[in-house]
Motif scaffolding. Structure first.
Motif, short mmCIF file in Angstrom:
data_model
loop_
_atom_site.label_atom_id
_atom_site.label_comp_id
_atom_site.label_asym_id
_atom_site.label_seq_id
_atom_site.Cartn_x
_atom_site.Cartn_y
_atom_site.Cartn_z
N MET A 59 0.61 -0.90 0.09
CA MET A 59 0.12 -0.04 0.15
C MET A 59 0.92 0.95 0.22
N GLU A 60 2.09 0.86 0.48
CA GLU A 60 3.05 2.05 0.29
C GLU A 60 3.83 2.34 -0.42
N ASN A 61 3.83 1.47 -1.09
CA ASN A 61 4.66 1.57 -2.43
C ASN A 61 5.37 1.41 -2.52
N ARG A 62 6.63 0.81 -1.25
CA ARG A 62 7.65 0.54 -0.84
C ARG A 62 8.16 -0.47 -0.48
N ALA A 63 9.15 -1.23 -0.41
CA ALA A 63 9.79 -2.51 0.35
C ALA A 63 10.77 -2.49 0.73
N PRO A 64 11.63 -3.57 1.36
CA PRO A 64 13.49 -3.75 1.69
C PRO A 64 13.08 -5.02 0.56
N LEU A 65 13.94 -5.12 -0.07
CA LEU A 65 14.17 -6.16 -1.18
C LEU A 65 14.56 -7.68 -0.35
N ARG A 66 13.68 -8.11 -0.45
CA ARG A 66 13.80 -9.44 0.06
C ARG A 66 13.26 -10.51 -1.43
N ASP A 67 14.75 -10.81 -1.87
CA ASP A 67 14.37 -11.65 -3.37
C ASP A 67 13.94 -13.42 -2.54
N ALA A 68 12.71 -12.94 -3.63
CA ALA A 68 12.32 -14.90 -2.76
C ALA A 68 13.11 -15.61 -3.58
N CYS A 69 13.76 -15.84 -4.30
CA CYS A 69 14.38 -16.71 -4.78
C CYS A 69 15.82 -17.34 -4.36
N ILE A 70 16.54 -16.71 -3.23
CA ILE A 70 17.43 -16.83 -2.54
C ILE A 70 16.84 -17.65 -0.88
N GLU A 71 17.81 -17.96 -0.15
CA GLU A 71 17.90 -18.10 1.19
C GLU A 71 18.09 -17.58 2.01
N HIS A 72 17.65 -17.31 3.46
CA HIS A 72 17.73 -16.23 4.11
C HIS A 72 17.57 -15.13 3.88
N CYS A 73 16.24 -14.68 3.31
CA CYS A 73 15.69 -13.20 1.96
C CYS A 73 15.33 -12.48 3.29
N PHE A 74 14.65 -13.04 4.58
CA PHE A 74 14.50 -12.42 5.61
C PHE A 74 14.92 -11.62 6.68
N ASP A 75 16.38 -12.25 6.77
CA ASP A 75 16.90 -11.99 7.60
C ASP A 75 17.70 -10.12 6.84
N ALA A 76 17.67 -9.75 8.43
CA ALA A 76 17.86 -7.63 8.59
C ALA A 76 18.68 -7.63 7.26
N ALA A 77 20.27 -8.39 7.02
CA ALA A 77 21.54 -8.15 6.33
C ALA A 77 21.28 -8.08 5.03
N SER A 78 20.36 -8.70 4.70
CA SER A 78 19.73 -9.30 2.88
C SER A 78 18.98 -7.79 2.78
N GLN A 79 18.52 -7.47 3.50
CA GLN A 79 17.63 -6.07 3.42
C GLN A 79 17.56 -4.93 3.53
N SER A 80 18.74 -4.29 3.52
CA SER A 80 20.15 -3.26 2.86
C SER A 80 19.16 -2.18 1.82
N GLU A 81 18.57 -2.87 0.10
CA GLU A 81 18.26 -2.53 -0.45
C GLU A 81 16.83 -2.01 -0.50
N GLU A 82 15.90 -1.07 -1.02
CA GLU A 82 14.55 -1.04 -0.94
C GLU A 82 14.11 -1.30 -2.89
N ILE A 83 12.42 -1.59 -3.00
CA ILE A 83 13.05 -1.72 -4.22
C ILE A 83 11.28 -0.46 -3.30
N SER A 84 11.08 -0.21 -5.66
CA SER A 84 9.74 0.74 -5.66
C SER A 84 8.70 -0.10 -6.12
N LEU A 85 7.90 -0.27 -5.65
CA LEU A 85 6.50 -1.02 -6.55
C LEU A 85 5.44 0.37 -6.68
N ASP A 86 5.78 1.32 -7.46
CA ASP A 86 4.95 2.05 -8.33
C ASP A 86 4.67 1.75 -8.90
N LEU A 87 5.26 1.28 -10.15
CA LEU A 87 4.71 0.78 -11.04
C LEU A 87 4.31 -1.15 -11.12
N LEU A 88 2.72 -1.12 -11.06
CA LEU A 88 1.80 -2.36 -10.45
C LEU A 88 0.87 -2.34 -12.08
#
Length: 173
Positions: free
Chosen positions: A122-151
């Motif tokens: 709903m806010e159009n922004r999220a930490p990058l949690r690459d679903a194709c890698i293990e441990h994508c929910f670890d804080a260290a793997s979420q340093s990048e942010e993605i824009s969800l403006d284009l739906l």
């Protein structure tokens, strides 16, 4: 003569430490290229809606799902010659796939899969949690942010329908 087609979109739900996330994929190579969308596709002749949602999710993500339920529909007119009715479903990842990464099964159609929460959506922004890698929910793997403006248009229309839902819809958990 143009006809109305039926599309299926599936909210694939994953629960992590009490929080609920769903899959979004960055489309490429077809209409909606560059836009974020759900796993899904076209309903085949004679196919059950939930069977289509399960099939498309497996074909695109390499995971099986359980508890598939119809949730909402949108009327999506992309242009005068491209009109869809999109049937949205929710599902849970099957137990045997719960701890496995998602696979990028159709790299010509999807650039990447990510996990997002409803609030992030709903806010159009999220930490990058690459679903194709293990441990994508670890804080260290979420340093990048993605824009969800284009739906993708069906998701834009669904978001408009549900804009009053600051909290996730009850069917998202």
């Amino acid at each position: 003569m143009a006809t109305v087609r039926v599309g299926i979109g599936c909210f694939v739900i994953k629960r992590v430490n009490g929080a609920v996330f769903f899959l979004l994929g960055k489309r490429q190579g077809s209409h909606g290229s560059g836009y974020w969308g759900l796993p899904g596709g076209h309903l085949d002749m004679g196919e059950d809606w939930s069977t289509c949602a399960a099939r498309e999710t497996f074909e695109e993500c390499g995971i099986e799902t359980d508890n598939i339920v119809f949730r909402e529909a949108t009327n999506d007119v992309f242009n005068p010659d491209l009109h869809y009715i999109t049937l949205f479903h929710s599902s849970e990842i099957a137990k045997e796939f719960a701890h496995k990464p998602v696979r990028l099964m159709e790299p010509d159609k999807c650039q990447q899969w990510v996990w997002v929460s409803w609030q992030e959506f709903m806010e159009n922004r999220a930490p990058l949690r690459d679903a194709c890698i293990e441990h994508c929910f670890d804080a260290a793997s979420q340093s990048e942010e993605i824009s969800l403006d284009l739906l993708f248009l069906p998701l834009q229309n669904l978001k408009k329908k549900l804009q009053f839902c600051a909290e996730s819809p009850v069917w998202l958990g």
